[in-house]
Design an enzyme around this catalytic site. Structure first.
Site, PDB file in Angstrom:
ATOM      1  N   VAL A 145       0.832  -1.203   0.000  1.00 12.10           N
ATOM      2  CA  VAL A 145       0.000   0.000   0.000  1.00 12.10           C
ATOM      3  C   VAL A 145       0.865   1.250   0.000  1.00 12.10           C
ATOM      4  CG1 VAL A 145      -1.652   1.346   1.358  1.00 12.10           C
ATOM      5  CG2 VAL A 145      -1.959  -1.108   1.104  1.00 12.10           C
ATOM      6  N   ALA A 146       1.928   1.231   0.798  1.00 12.74           N
ATOM      7  CA  ALA A 146       2.801   2.397   0.901  1.00 12.74           C
ATOM      8  C   ALA A 146       3.558   2.656  -0.389  1.00 12.74           C
ATOM      9  CB  ALA A 146       3.795   2.195   2.045  1.00 12.74           C
ATOM     10  N   GLU A 184      -1.149   5.442  -4.832  1.00 18.16           N
ATOM     11  CA  GLU A 184      -2.565   5.365  -5.213  1.00 18.16           C
ATOM     12  C   GLU A 184      -3.169   6.730  -5.478  1.00 18.16           C
ATOM     13  OE1 GLU A 184      -2.206   5.316  -0.783  1.00 18.16           O
ATOM     14  OE2 GLU A 184      -1.372   4.183  -2.419  1.00 18.16           O
ATOM     15  N   ASP A 195      -4.588  32.865 -38.174  1.00 23.46           N
ATOM     16  CA  ASP A 195      -5.239  33.821 -39.067  1.00 23.46           C
ATOM     17  C   ASP A 195      -4.991  35.233 -38.536  1.00 23.46           C
ATOM     18  OD1 ASP A 195      -6.449  31.948 -40.826  1.00 23.46           O
ATOM     19  OD2 ASP A 195      -7.956  31.537 -39.304  1.00 23.46           O
ATOM     20  N   ASP A 214     -11.608  29.118 -38.948  1.00 24.31           N
ATOM     21  CA  ASP A 214     -12.998  29.413 -38.609  1.00 24.31           C
ATOM     22  C   ASP A 214     -13.997  28.957 -39.660  1.00 24.31           C
ATOM     23  OD1 ASP A 214     -12.543  31.186 -40.653  1.00 24.31           O
ATOM     24  OD2 ASP A 214     -12.610  32.980 -39.407  1.00 24.31           O
ATOM     25  N   ASP A 233     -11.397  25.153 -43.474  1.00 18.28           N
ATOM     26  CA  ASP A 233     -10.305  25.033 -42.500  1.00 18.28           C
ATOM     27  C   ASP A 233     -10.321  23.693 -41.778  1.00 18.28           C
ATOM     28  OD1 ASP A 233      -9.301  27.603 -42.955  1.00 18.28           O
ATOM     29  OD2 ASP A 233     -10.716  28.498 -41.549  1.00 18.28           O
ATOM     30  N   ASN A 277       6.861   7.424  -1.625  1.00 20.97           N
ATOM     31  CA  ASN A 277       6.466   6.039  -1.439  1.00 20.97           C
ATOM     32  C   ASN A 277       7.671   5.103  -1.353  1.00 20.97           C
ATOM     33  OD1 ASN A 277       3.638   6.764  -3.427  1.00 20.97           O
ATOM     34  ND2 ASN A 277       3.589   6.253  -1.273  1.00 20.97           N
ATOM     35  N   GLU A 311       9.510   4.661   1.959  1.00 23.37           N
ATOM     36  CA  GLU A 311       9.020   3.671   2.912  1.00 23.37           C
ATOM     37  C   GLU A 311       9.481   2.265   2.553  1.00 23.37           C
ATOM     38  OE1 GLU A 311       4.871   4.423   2.892  1.00 23.37           O
ATOM     39  OE2 GLU A 311       5.082   6.352   3.912  1.00 23.37           O
ATOM     40  N   ASN A 325       0.369   7.122   4.587  1.00 25.93           N
ATOM     41  CA  ASN A 325       0.025   7.024   3.170  1.00 25.93           C
ATOM     42  C   ASN A 325      -1.259   7.763   2.835  1.00 25.93           C
ATOM     43  OD1 ASN A 325       1.355   5.777   0.947  1.00 25.93           O
ATOM     44  ND2 ASN A 325      -0.445   4.507   0.654  1.00 25.93           N
TER      45      ASN A 325
END
Length: 886
Positions: free
Chosen positions: A263-264, A268, A310, A625, A629, A691, A694, A721
């Site tokens: 998880v660390a 996430e 333009d 425009d 184009d 992360n 750790e 975390n």
């Protein structure tokens, strides 16, 4: 019954004479029928957003940890982890819901407009306000807003591919249906609305046209990057599990540590922060009048190296004003500006009355050969048409000549449409017992079709001397940055043929108008040069006018002697559409990178310009425009359409819509695009380094001290975390733009996130942070008091969260230069500190997280290591990025 079934046989009587609906009738129909819009069948709901959170990998990892905790009878751990699961789901829901709302609000900013006839006046209204019975006034480039029946037309062709799949435009005749969602590609028409919204043919298949959720290359890159980190995290977790079991640790205990480590290690917060950064980045751009239609454009903007723009309306204000008029009687000055009727005509310093002069006939021709509508009552809805035509009407109004004054005696009988190929327009009108035609267009084109000129109300043979005089006068006006229009006439009698209308005409004179440069554009072009972005101006004006404008704007023109140009194409510093047409692709490729000004260019040639620049390795932004184009807008890396004067076709082909049609807005969007990408690099770097800190810490503890002296426990890691990662990363993702982003060249195409020296920086920072945390654990003497040592290590990691995010505000510049004034980071730091103090000093929470209260002097070690880490990051940035650091 659908229009395709009932046909157009029951059109209202005398529809051609109708003045359109009144306000009361429109209001009643809107209440009864609703707005002219489709219902979304796949609307994102809060429930769907909530369910989507359950697909988050981190939720399943935490759920596994909770079940294992329950299995080994760690009930407190179970409830804490369950609380964290709820927190993750709620946080993800709130942020995605807010981002979705921000994105939905953008959809309402670009409101398509439709021209309708109401109460005898042409008005531009929001397309959603069209009701049945409305009279649509459509021309090339317009999107058809509702199902309607044609009762008046001219050379009308419609692209129905969006509805039928037929690739070729369909020719339309009187009493034939038009369908919502299709496009007028040629000609013009008037049609009465028969069905709107879900009652249209398009409405019946609305479920088939719902937009799919877009996933951009950057999102895929981030997703792939996250998976790679997940693999590394799983390997590290597996290794930690193996080491612990090998050292004799209980399997259940090591499973919790391994899962917490996984998880660390996996950032996430990365996908969540990316979504928020892109969504709010687009919202910020919208606040600056740049509406991003495709999220991909946000990424590409940062790499833009050429902007092809333009001139009219983008570099200039698109508010043309006639200032000079030339006839054989002399050169007139026209006072007054804008579309007002205030002003007079001055000849050689004296006021001039146009009545019964060539000037009066010229102004009459400019008014009749004109499709604009200018009622000058202050209502913007009543000013409809091309700015050039509006300027001509305004000039004529200063002589008391108005279009509505000719409604009866000069009925329009026929029109030959203006096209970019022909460069002129002709209309035929009833006059007395016969007919008269007026033609307006490019000077060279119109002059070539004339054999006489009007002088003192007498037709005079147009010889070479007079032709030369006209062209010289045109050249002088063009050199003064004026756009020059020629006006001619022809008496055509009762019987006339369209093929002869534009031959043997009588030349009346020249009308020169100017369009002021937009405020801020010159500065924006200078900023582009500073940022390594080339600006290319494309205009339909002649070379002299184009070069005069480019000089005024500060667009550089490369000298021919510095360019390999054997054919001398760039002798005057610019290239014309005719010259471009005469070049082979190979010859054009040799000089394309040196051209800054294109004059008299056909819209179709923009595509060739884009391809040539892309072949040279450029990332090209192209403005447009019109209908023609669209191919260039689609091919360009960033297609930029005009929100004010652009056609629906152009807008639908583009990646970005300018709400103000201003070039400076493009440059601001590029700045924002660079900022967004920089911010993505910042929070990615922070998350990865934090992360992996750790991972290194836990791996060092298990391998050197054994599983019994693990520096941090599972719940401690989960707390850090959850509360120490997401807020700072979001704050970095929303870091404000800085001027420095426009002081460097565009980002190379294909350069990955955390490449080269930035990867070295992130890896080194993670290593130093891990070593510093492990050192604080050792110095706290875990063999004497393990809880206190873990608490000090916990405090060290939290202290780094309080210091290090400020260093990541720039990966290349000193924190002393970027400063500490990011309110979101400060808020995240303070909230992290407050939560940390709560779990350390509230007895119940301290027992849950296995922490002990620290004395004031105990904080010196964590804060000292955090300060040293910040110093290390700064020294490393200085060594890796010497040029930018300081």
């Amino acid at each position: 019954m659908k229009l395709s079934e009932q046909g157009c046989m029951q059109l209202p009587e005398n529809i051609a004479d109708s003045e359109g609906l009144g306000r009361a009738e429109v209001s009643a129909k809107l209440q009864r029928q609703g707005y002219n819009e489709l219902e979304e069948t796949e609307k994102t709901t809060p429930f769907k957003i909530f369910i989507g959170q359950l697909g988050n990998v981190i939720v399943w990892v935490l759920a596994a940890a909770a079940l294992i905790s329950l299995y080994i009878d760690e009930v407190v751990n179970f409830w804490v982890i369950l609380g964290l699961i709820i927190f993750v789901i709620l946080l993800g829901f709130v942020q995605e819901y807010r981002a979705e709302k921000a994105m939905e609000s953008l959809k309402g900013i670009v409101r398509p407009k439709t021209t309708v006839l109401r109460e005898g006046t042409l008005r531009q209204i929001a397309t959603r306000e069209v009701v049945t019975g409305d009279i649509l006034v459509l021309e090339a480039g317009d999107s058809i807003p509702a199902d309607a029946c044609v009762f008046e037309l001219q050379e009308l062709k419609v692209d129905e591919s969006a509805l039928t799949g037929e690739s070729l435009p369909v020719e339309k005749n009187l009493n034939e249906p038009l369908y919502a969602g299709t496009q007028v590609v040629r000609g013009k028409c008037r049609a009465v609305v028969m069905a709107t919204g879900m009652d249209t043919e398009l409405g019946s298949i609305a479920s088939l046209i719902q937009p799919e959720k877009e996933v951009t290359p950057l999102q895929r890159e981030i997703s792939a990057f996250s998976k790679k980190l997940a693999v590394v995290a799983l390997l590290a977790s597996g290794m930690a599990l193996g080491l612990g079991i090998f050292a004799g640790a209980p399997v259940e205990e090591m499973l919790i540590i391994a899962l917490a480590l996984a998880v660390a290690a996996v950032p996430e917060g990365l996908p969540l922060t990316l979504t928020i950064t892109l969504a709010y980045g687009m919202r910020r751009m919208a606040a600056k009048n740049a509406i991003i239609r495709k999220m991909l454009a946000v990424e590409t903007l940062g790499s833009t190296s050429v902007i092809c723009t333009d001139k009219t309306g983008t570099l200039t204000r698109n508010e043309m004003t006639v200032e000079k008029i030339w006839t054989m009687e002399g050169l007139f000055e026209v006072t007054g500006s804008g579309y007002g009727a205030e002003g007079e005509f001055v000849l050689e310093g004296n006021s001039f009355n146009p009545k019964d002069s060539t000037l009066e006939l010229l102004l009459k021709g400019a008014t009749l050969c004109n499709n604009a509508s200018l009622n000058q009552n202050g209502n913007s809805e009543d000013v409809v048409g091309d700015p050039t035509e509006l300027a001509l009407l305004a000039a004529a109004s200063k002589a008391g000549i108005r279009k509505e004054g000719f409604a009866g005696e000069h009925e329009r009988l026929h029109e030959i449409l203006f096209t970019s190929d022909r460069k002129m327009m002709t209309t035929v009108h009833r006059e007395n017992q016969g007919s008269i035609s007026f033609t307006k267009g490019a000077v060279e084109v119109v002059l070539e079709r004339c054999d006489h000129i009007l002088k003192d109300n007498e037709r005079v043979q147009l010889d070479q001397t007079i032709r030369k005089t006209i062209l010289e006068e045109n050249g002088r006006l063009a050199s003064g940055a004026y756009r020059v229009i020629a006006i001619a006439r022809k008496d055509v009698g009762d019987k006339w043929d369209e093929t002869d209308l534009e031959e043997g005409m009588t030349f009346l004179g020249l009308m020169a108008m100017t369009d002021p440069v937009r405020e801020g554009v010159t500065e924006a072009i200078g900023l582009c040069h500073q940022a390594g972005i080339k600006v290319v101006m494309i205009t339909g004006d002649n070379v002299k006018t184009a070069l005069a404008i480019s000089d005024k704007l500060g667009i550089p023109v490369e000298q021919p002697d510095n360019i390999s140009d054997p054919d001398g194409i760039l002798a005057d510093g610019a290239i014309t559409g005719d010259e471009l047409a005469g070049l082979s692709d190979e010859a054009f490729a040799k000089i394309a990178d040196h051209i800054h000004v294109y004059a008299r260019v056909m819209p179709e040639q923009k595509l060739r310009i884009v391809k040539a620049l892309q072949a040279e390795g450029h990332v090209v932004a192209m403005t447009g425009d019109g209908v023609n184009d669209a191919p260039a807008l689609k091919r360009a890396d960033i297609g930029v359409s005009m929100g004010l004067k652009g056609t629906d076709v152009a807008r639908q082909s583009s990646d970005m819509v300018l709400q103000d049609d201003n070039f400076a807005t493009i440059v601001e969007a590029v700045k924002r695009g660079r900022t967004i990408y920089d911010n993505i690099e910042k929070f990615t770097s922070y998350l990865v380094s934090r992360n992996f800190n750790e991972i290194i810490l836990i791996m060092l503890g298990i391998s050197l001290l054994g599983y019994e002296l693990v520096p941090l426990l599972a719940l401690q890691i989960l707390f850090i975390n959850m509360f120490g990662e997401i807020m700072p990363s979001i704050a970095l993702g929303l870091d404000p733009a800085r001027e420095e982003v426009m002081h460097r060249r565009p980002r190379p195409v294909g350069e990955g996130i955390l490449a080269g020296r930035k990867l070295v920086l992130v890896g080194s920072v993670a290593g130093v942070m891990g070593l510093a945390c492990f050192a604080s654990f050792l110095l706290a003497d875990p063999t004497a008091d393990l809880e206190r040592a873990r608490t000090i290590t916990f405090a060290t990691v939290v202290s780094m969260i309080m210091f290090v995010p400020f260093a990541f505000r720039s990966l290349e510049m000193s924190v002393l230069k970027t400063g500490f004034r990011n309110k979101l980071i400060i808020a995240g730091v303070l909230s992290t500190l407050l939560l940390t103090l709560l779990v350390m000093y509230v007895p119940f929470l301290a027992d849950v997280f296995d922490l002990v209260p620290l004395a004031l002097q105990d904080w010196l070690l964590p804060l000292g290591f955090a300060a040293v880490t910040l110093g290390f990051v700064e020294v490393l940035k200085g060594l890796l990025f010497r040029k930018n650091y300081g």
